[in-house]
Write a protein that holds these residues in place. Structure first.
Motif, PDB file in Angstrom:
ATOM      1  N   GLY A  72     -42.314 -20.568  17.068  1.00  0.00           N
ATOM      2  CA  GLY A  72     -41.340 -19.889  16.216  1.00  0.00           C
ATOM      3  C   GLY A  72     -40.114 -19.372  16.941  1.00  0.00           C
ATOM      4  N   TYR A  73     -40.083 -19.502  18.285  1.00  0.00           N
ATOM      5  CA  TYR A  73     -38.899 -19.075  19.048  1.00  0.00           C
ATOM      6  C   TYR A  73     -37.940 -20.258  19.105  1.00  0.00           C
ATOM      7  N   GLN A 117     -37.314  -7.624  22.425  1.00  0.00           N
ATOM      8  CA  GLN A 117     -37.409  -8.709  21.437  1.00  0.00           C
ATOM      9  C   GLN A 117     -38.488  -8.379  20.404  1.00  0.00           C
ATOM     10  N   LEU A 118     -38.067  -7.758  19.312  1.00  0.00           N
ATOM     11  CA  LEU A 118     -39.028  -7.423  18.255  1.00  0.00           C
ATOM     12  C   LEU A 118     -39.068  -8.511  17.192  1.00  0.00           C
ATOM     13  N   LYS A 162     -25.408  -6.558  15.761  1.00  0.00           N
ATOM     14  CA  LYS A 162     -25.682  -7.070  17.117  1.00  0.00           C
ATOM     15  C   LYS A 162     -24.415  -7.022  17.970  1.00  0.00           C
ATOM     16  N   THR A 163     -23.352  -7.686  17.502  1.00  0.00           N
ATOM     17  CA  THR A 163     -22.139  -7.819  18.314  1.00  0.00           C
ATOM     18  C   THR A 163     -21.346  -6.522  18.410  1.00  0.00           C
ATOM     19  N   ARG A 164     -21.229  -5.821  17.283  1.00  0.00           N
ATOM     20  CA  ARG A 164     -20.349  -4.642  17.272  1.00  0.00           C
ATOM     21  C   ARG A 164     -21.029  -3.358  17.738  1.00  0.00           C
ATOM     22  N   PHE A 195     -32.627  -0.192  12.752  1.00  0.00           N
ATOM     23  CA  PHE A 195     -31.899  -0.773  11.615  1.00  0.00           C
ATOM     24  C   PHE A 195     -31.968  -2.292  11.664  1.00  0.00           C
ATOM     25  N   ARG A 196     -31.702  -2.844  12.846  1.00  0.00           N
ATOM     26  CA  ARG A 196     -31.691  -4.309  12.968  1.00  0.00           C
ATOM     27  C   ARG A 196     -33.086  -4.895  12.694  1.00  0.00           C
ATOM     28  N   THR A 197     -34.117  -4.236  13.240  1.00  0.00           N
ATOM     29  CA  THR A 197     -35.477  -4.750  13.061  1.00  0.00           C
ATOM     30  C   THR A 197     -35.886  -4.727  11.593  1.00  0.00           C
ATOM     31  N   LEU A 198     -35.589  -3.625  10.910  1.00  0.00           N
ATOM     32  CA  LEU A 198     -35.945  -3.528   9.482  1.00  0.00           C
ATOM     33  C   LEU A 198     -35.232  -4.599   8.660  1.00  0.00           C
ATOM     34  N   GLU A 199     -33.946  -4.823   8.984  1.00  0.00           N
ATOM     35  CA  GLU A 199     -33.162  -5.864   8.283  1.00  0.00           C
ATOM     36  C   GLU A 199     -33.786  -7.235   8.530  1.00  0.00           C
ATOM     37  N   GLY A 200     -34.153  -7.490   9.801  1.00  0.00           N
ATOM     38  CA  GLY A 200     -34.746  -8.783  10.165  1.00  0.00           C
ATOM     39  C   GLY A 200     -36.087  -9.013   9.508  1.00  0.00           C
ATOM     40  N   LEU A 201     -36.932  -7.949   9.458  1.00  0.00           N
ATOM     41  CA  LEU A 201     -38.253  -8.084   8.834  1.00  0.00           C
ATOM     42  C   LEU A 201     -38.117  -8.321   7.332  1.00  0.00           C
ATOM     43  N   LYS A 202     -37.124  -7.630   6.743  1.00  0.00           N
ATOM     44  CA  LYS A 202     -36.923  -7.745   5.284  1.00  0.00           C
ATOM     45  C   LYS A 202     -36.488  -9.160   4.903  1.00  0.00           C
ATOM     46  N   ASN A 203     -35.601  -9.747   5.730  1.00  0.00           N
ATOM     47  CA  ASN A 203     -35.030 -11.060   5.367  1.00  0.00           C
ATOM     48  C   ASN A 203     -35.593 -12.219   6.179  1.00  0.00           C
ATOM     49  N   ASP A 204     -36.579 -11.896   7.018  1.00  0.00           N
ATOM     50  CA  ASP A 204     -37.184 -12.923   7.867  1.00  0.00           C
ATOM     51  C   ASP A 204     -36.130 -13.672   8.686  1.00  0.00           C
ATOM     52  N   ASN A 205     -35.228 -12.908   9.311  1.00  0.00           N
ATOM     53  CA  ASN A 205     -34.222 -13.527  10.184  1.00  0.00           C
ATOM     54  C   ASN A 205     -33.971 -12.630  11.399  1.00  0.00           C
ATOM     55  N   SER A 206     -32.853 -12.843  12.103  1.00  0.00           N
ATOM     56  CA  SER A 206     -32.623 -12.086  13.340  1.00  0.00           C
ATOM     57  C   SER A 206     -32.096 -10.674  13.076  1.00  0.00           C
TER      58      SER A 206
END
Length: 638
Positions: free
Chosen positions: A419-420, A377-378, A529-531, A586-597
């Motif tokens: 925040g969780y 969980q990053l 996430k799903t695929r 990839f997922r973490t960078l996307e999440g940090l950039k957009n402040d989402n999951s």
């Protein structure tokens, strides 16, 4: 005391940490020691063996410590007479993560932990020495060589000991150090330092570091008049320079500076003064690293009194993750750090709830399930948890359950303020059906595992990935035993889970294009996430149950372990391990950039190289799919 014990005590008192003990204490220890003779190439323990009840000191001979990384054996360290090894049982609960093998005929002293523990508790020097030895895995105080060259790699590191986190925190350092030759004068060197606003300058010969001059040298040697300004730098430099590798951690850098009484370390390609210079670490770098040191954050969490205070620290974790990714610290290492901090946050939230409600009426365990249960969980995703309390008398059951539901409601509410978000599927200990006694949970797992498919709308595989955040370890162990007992030869279960793992939509089309979302709001985005991640997570869980691998919940580490357990297919497992890290990044960078999951990747925003990298990470899935089909001969639920 018998003469053998006397000889052992005499031998031990020559080495740290035993030299911090009195002769009486040493005698008591020596009397309980077992002497082990190992023939050449004989193993004392190997990767994944259950922990022994002793740790070891080499009396004579040599022990090689090695790990299997990427299906290859890598030598980590050689232990000679007086060296300590096998300290894992002191600090961790999971199995050995390296192999100890005699390189020649070797005599070992086995020191029972139960005998030695009181001396550790009463003597901080002994404890610090053991912690340091466990963390950096070297050490004979008589060995004057560079003690920090042979570090446990990230893939091996796992520990429950939060105080060790700083041993694994990398440092930023100055990458373009000031350099000059031995023929430079002190005046020329000081002008260079002033112009470039640096407080040190490296002296080189044939491009290799031979000395260093710092502000302190200038003040103590030139300003005091001891040497004239015209003196050559080689007369006033500190030499030799203390050199280190670039992956040195915060604690190791601190220990080296203290040991050699220096304020600067020179970073070189291989950590010696015979290789190219990469930079300089100074005390200021240590101070900066300290502020976001995971160990410091964990200590601060333990002192927090409100959810507001914890939230501020959780925000700093996001910064730490961001910086770590920017610094190219391996994501497997970032998982470890983030999971320890997340765990401390959950633990503190449970504690704050108990302070408010009063002592629990029975023993219990709060388990994090899902991504935190797997130490993955990053990002600030939703919370998943279950609560298990010990069996109580029937007439007490309702009151006890009532207390734990209140406790869980308070805890999940605190976590939500941090925040969780609440789990949209209600997978939380505050839900009536996920807060129950050990017997009720046993029935629940029995039902899920022995009649899969009948309640398929209810079974959720995240309940098989868990980590204790607070409470009784024995309760978690009991659940683990139930799961592995039910999994044994359970064809029906593997058929169900195998098909479930393959049910996700394929990430790539027949023509190797990304399968993207058709509907708004995520139209034309890729659901990583799903695929992509879930098929790997599900596959890793399936094989972990099948190979009966306990205590390793992390998807990356699970795949690495399968490569050792099932070497015939090691290539597939190792590709999946790497793919999982790439996709997680990839997922973490996307999440940090957009402040989402970070679940949906905007492919338009990726560079051509990144798109290729993402596509390549999806290729091992087909091989994993084929392996699942052939291993489990899927029929019933196909």
């Amino acid at each position: 005391m018998n003469t053998i014990a006397e000889q052992i005590a005499d031998f031990l008192k020559e080495y740290s940490p035993f030299n911090h003990l009195t002769f009486e204490e040493l005698s008591e220890i020596a009397n309980s020691i077992r002497v082990i003779n190992l023939d050449k190439n004989k193993e004392l323990f190997q990767v994944n063996d259950i922990l022994h009840d002793s740790f070891y000191v080499v009396a004579s001979g040599v022990i090689n410590l090695s790990v299997i990384a990427d299906a290859e054996e890598t030598l980590l360290n050689k232990c000679n007479a007086g060296d300590i090894f096998g300290l894992r049982p002191f600090f961790a609960k999971n199995n050995y993560m390296m192999t100890a093998k005699a390189r020649e005929e070797t005599i070992i002293y086995a020191i029972p932990i139960v005998t030695f523990r009181p001396f550790v508790a009463n003597n901080s020097q002994v404890l610090n020495y053991l912690l340091e030895s466990f963390a950096i895995n070297t050490r004979n105080p008589k060995d004057k060589a560079n003690l920090f060259g042979k570090l446990i790699s990230d893939t091996v590191y796992y520990s429950d000991q939060q105080s060790e986190m700083q041993y694994f925190q990398s440092l930023s350092y100055t990458v373009s150090p000031l350099i000059t030759k031995k023929s430079t004068t002190a005046q020329e060197a000081s002008l260079l330092m002033t112009e470039s606003l640096k407080n040190n300058i490296l002296i080189i010969e044939n491009d290799l570091p031979v000395g260093i001059i710092t502000d302190t040298d200038m003040r103590s040697k030139i300003a005091t008049g001891r040497y004239p300004l015209t003196v050559l730098v080689d007369k006033i430099m500190s030499s030799p320079v203390i050199t280190v590798m670039e992956n040195i951690s915060l604690a190791e850098a601190q220990l080296l500076m203290l040991k050699h009484n220096v304020t600067h370390l020179c970073v070189t390609l291989d950590g010696t003064d015979k290789s190219a210079i990469k930079g300089v670490i100074n005390e200021h770098d240590l101070i900066i690293a300290q502020a976001n040191n995971p160990g410091v954050l964990i200590k601060e969490i333990k002192r927090c009194q409100t959810s507001k205070e914890i939230k501020l620290i959780r925000d700093r974790l996001t910064d730490l993750i961001q910086t770590s990714i920017t610094k190219n610290i391996p994501i497997s290492h970032i998982f470890n750090i983030a999971s320890e901090i997340n765990l401390a946050i959950i633990k503190r939230s449970v504690e704050l709830s108990i302070f408010e409600l009063g002592s629990p009426p029975a023993r219990f365990a709060w388990l994090s399930i899902g991504s935190q249960g797997r130490k993955e969980q990053l990002l600030l995703t939703d919370q998943d948890s279950i609560l298990i309390f010990e069996d109580v008398a029937a007439d007490k059951y309702r009151d006890v359950k009532d207390y734990f539901l209140k406790l869980a409601k308070k805890t999940t509410s605190i976590l939500e303020k941090i925040g969780y978000e609440f789990c949209p599927n209600g997978h939380m200990g505050s839900n009536l059906i996920w807060c129950k006694s050990l017997t009720d949970w046993t029935k629940q797992y029995d039902s899920w595992m022995n009649t899969p498919g009948e309640n398929s709308n209810e079974i959720s595989s995240i309940f098989f990935d868990y980590e204790i955040a607070f409470g009784e370890q024995k309760i978690e162990d009991a659940i683990t035993n139930i799961i592995f007992k039910n999994a044994k030869n359970n064809t029906l279960l593997f058929d169900f889970l195998g098909n479930d793992a393959l049910r996700k939509n394929s990430p790539l089309s027949f023509f190797k294009n990304f399968n993207v979302e058709d509907d708004e709001p995520n139209k034309n985005k890729f659901d990583i996430k799903t695929r992509a991640l879930l098929p790997l997570i599900d596959g890793a869980r399936l094989f972990a149950l099948y190979f009966e691998i306990r205590g390793i919940n992390n998807t990356f580490q699970r795949f690495k372990q399968f490569a050792i357990t099932d070497p015939k297919h090691s290539e597939v497992y190792l590709k999946c391990a790497e793919a999982f890290l790439t996709l997680s990044k990839f997922r973490t960078l996307e999440g940090l950039k957009n402040d989402n999951s970070g679940q949906y990747i905007n492919l338009e925003e990726l560079t051509k190289t990144d798109r290729e990298k993402l596509k390549n990470a999806l290729l091992p899935m087909k091989e994993l799919e084929d392996l699942i089909k052939s291993k489990f001969q899927l029929t019933q639920f196909s």
